[in-house]
Structures are given as structure tokens and as C-alpha cells.
Enzyme design. Structure first.
Site, mmCIF file in Angstrom:
data_model
loop_
_atom_site.group_PDB
_atom_site.id
_atom_site.type_symbol
_atom_site.label_atom_id
_atom_site.label_comp_id
_atom_site.label_asym_id
_atom_site.label_seq_id
_atom_site.Cartn_x
_atom_site.Cartn_y
_atom_site.Cartn_z
ATOM 1 N N CYS A 1 0.781 -1.234 0.000
ATOM 2 C CA CYS A 1 0.000 0.000 0.000
ATOM 3 C C CYS A 1 0.823 1.299 0.000
ATOM 4 C CB CYS A 1 -0.979 -0.050 1.169
ATOM 5 S SG CYS A 1 -2.397 1.026 0.934
ATOM 6 N N HIS B 1 -3.486 -5.709 2.251
ATOM 7 C CA HIS B 1 -3.098 -5.894 3.655
ATOM 8 C C HIS B 1 -3.676 -7.245 4.067
ATOM 9 C CE1 HIS B 1 -2.009 -1.644 4.356
ATOM 10 N NE2 HIS B 1 -3.004 -1.357 3.557
HETATM 11 N N1 GLN Z 1 -2.232 6.947 2.000
HETATM 12 C C1 GLN Z 1 -2.454 5.995 1.026
HETATM 13 C C2 GLN Z 1 -3.853 5.974 0.459
HETATM 14 O O1 GLN Z 1 -4.820 6.213 1.166
HETATM 15 C C3 GLN Z 1 -2.023 4.646 1.539
HETATM 16 C C4 GLN Z 1 -2.927 4.044 2.565
HETATM 17 C C5 GLN Z 1 -2.465 2.725 3.067
HETATM 18 O O2 GLN Z 1 -1.268 2.440 3.120
HETATM 19 N N2 GLN Z 1 -3.400 1.920 3.538
HETATM 20 O O3 GLN Z 1 -3.990 5.704 -0.698
#
Ligand code: GLN
Length: 253
Positions: A97, A198
Site C-alpha cells: 500500500c 493488507h
Molecule cells: N495513503 C495511502 C492511500 O490512502 C495509503 C494508505 C495505506 O497504506 N493503507 O492511498
């Protein structure tokens, strides 16, 4: 007989650890130790001594909110060349992510602010302006690992929409992917898997974990490692339930 081992580096554990991302390292460790391999885990955060990236077999970085990404991006960029060398050298990178986004050209946040990425890979990510609209939920992919199709299960939560991916991690069977309603998810290039999944990803996907383990052992010891099968009956039962729930229903849950 020499004890075989893998060295794992966790980048920014204090900032990039959303939804149990550390579990990915625990799963790698568990499946390696069950087979008699030793695992050394190191971490690097802002202010620590510079890691020797090429000394590691697997480098992991997890997800993080925009705030954390903007704080650590400057630090990460200092290591661009060394990280690129490690990638070219074949070190395995698993990026989740927020970390996935930071290895591309840039990440544009909800407020229009640009967080520069390492620019090692040609993709880029932009958030849509409505901060309430995010790709959130369970996700299932079809992924090709060593010419074998497997289903990868995870959980996504991102506002960022990632563009210009030529070599995705997988095709989407359920969920969103790189963008809302996308047909593909993540980025996969030889020894790099970057994904929004995740979960933690590896606990739900033993086959993927073993793919990373085998790749890393083969590379380090220059041989074709035969991994002893483990008892995955519990994991497989869980996967069966999840796949049944996600793929055989029309409503996202
Ligand atoms: N900030 C990023 C987004 O919202 C990554 C979020 C995350 O790592 N879950 O796209």
C-alpha cells in the site's frame, strides 16, 4: 552442516504498519523456521544507521497514511540509488500500500499535495479529491506464480488510484484493485511485489509466502530449494471459506 538463513529488513516499522502488516514478516519467519532455516530480522527507521540494503534477502515495507508517507518520503529518497542497486541485484521486495505508492513516481494526496516517490518504477498514484471515497474491503486476485495460477486474498483500504501499471500483481476477481473497479491490482516485476493487499497478506496466502521464501533461498544459495510441505489444513480451510464468501456472493462484505 552450515545453517541456512535469510536476512529480512523491515523499513519504517514505526510508520508503515497498517492493519497488521508486520504479520507478513512473522509468517515468513514461521514458515522458514518450521523448515529449519534461521531468520534474522532487522529494521530501519528515520535516524537509524544506514542499512546495507544488499545484505538483505527480503526487504519489506508496509502501508501508511498520507501523513506518515509525507514525513518519511524525504528520508527514503536518500537511499534511492542503494535501493535500486538492491532491486537490480535480485533482493526480494514486498511493498504494501503506502510503500507500494512510494516506489513509484509520486503520490498526490487528497489536498493536492505531491509526495515524491523513489521513481524506481514508472507508475504514479493520485488520490481523488473526496476523502470519503476510498477503495475499502476484501479483495481476491488471480496471480501467476512460476506459471501457476493461484488466488490471492487480502484486504484493501486506499484512497490513492495507481496509474501506468504494465506488469500488475494480479487480475481482480473481487474488490477494486489499483483504482476503483479496476481489472488489475498491484505491480509485479521479477523480485518485486507491490500491492494494496493488507490482511496481513501472507497469513492468508501460504503459496505466495512460499514463493517468496523459495525465490530468496534459491538466490542466496544458488540452488533449487525443495521446500518441505507444511500442514496448511487450517489455512486452506480458512481460504476456502473466504473464497466461497467473496466469489460466490454478489454483495461485497
Ligand atoms: N495513503 C495511502 C492511500 O490512502 C495509503 C494508505 C495505506 O497504506 N493503507 O492511498
Amino acid at each position: 552442516m552450515e545453517e541456512k538463513f535469510l536476512n529480512i529488513l523491515y523499513l519504517y516499522p514505526d510508520m508503515l504498519e497498517l492493519y497488521g502488516d508486520y504479520g507478513n514478516i512473522q509468517v515468513l519467519k514461521y514458515r522458514l523456521e518450521k523448515r529449519g532455516f534461521k531468520v534474522n530480522i532487522a529494521s530501519y527507521s528515520i535516524g537509524d544507521e544506514e542499512p546495507n540494503f544488499k545484505d538483505f534477502d527480503i526487504i519489506f515495507a508496509g502501508g501508511g497514511a498520507d501523513q506518515e508517507q509525507s514525513i518519511l518520503s524525504e528520508d527514503l529518497l536518500k537511499y534511492k540509488n542503494k535501493i535500486k542497486e538492491a532491486i537490480d541485484d535480485g533482493v526480494f521486495f514486498l511493498l504494501i500500500c503506502g510503500a507500494y505508492q512510494l516506489f513509484g513516481k509520486y503520490y498526490k494526496g487528497v489536498d493536492g499535495n505531491i509526495i515524491p516517490g523513489l521513481d524506481i518504477f514508472p507508475y504514479y498514484t493520485e488520490s481523488i479529491s473526496d476523502r470519503k471515497k476510498r477503495c475499502i474491503g476484501n479483495i481476491v486476485l488471480n496471480v501467476n506464480l512460476n506459471d501457476k495460477e493461484t488466488k490471492v486474498i487480502g484486504f484493501e483500504n486506499h484512497g490513492g488510484q495507481t496509474y501506468d501499471i504494465d506488469t500488475p500483481f494480479g487480475t481482480v476477481l473481487f474488490g477494486n484493485g489499483n483504482k476503483f473497479g479496476d481489472s488489475v491490482e498491484g505491480f509485479f516485476l521479477k523480485n518485486v511485489i507491490a500491492t494494496y493487499l493488507h490482511g496481513p497478506l501472507l497469513s492468508k496466502n501460504p503459496e505466495l509466502t512460499d514463493y517468496i521464501i523459495k525465490y530468496s533461498l534459491d538466490r542466496k544459495y544458488n540452488e533449487n530449494t525443495i521446500l518441505k510441505p507444511l500442514d496448511d489444513s487450517f489455512e486452506n480451510l480458512c481460504r476456502e471459506q473466504l473464497l466461497n464468501r467473496f466469489l460466490n456472493s454478489n454483495s461485497p462484505s
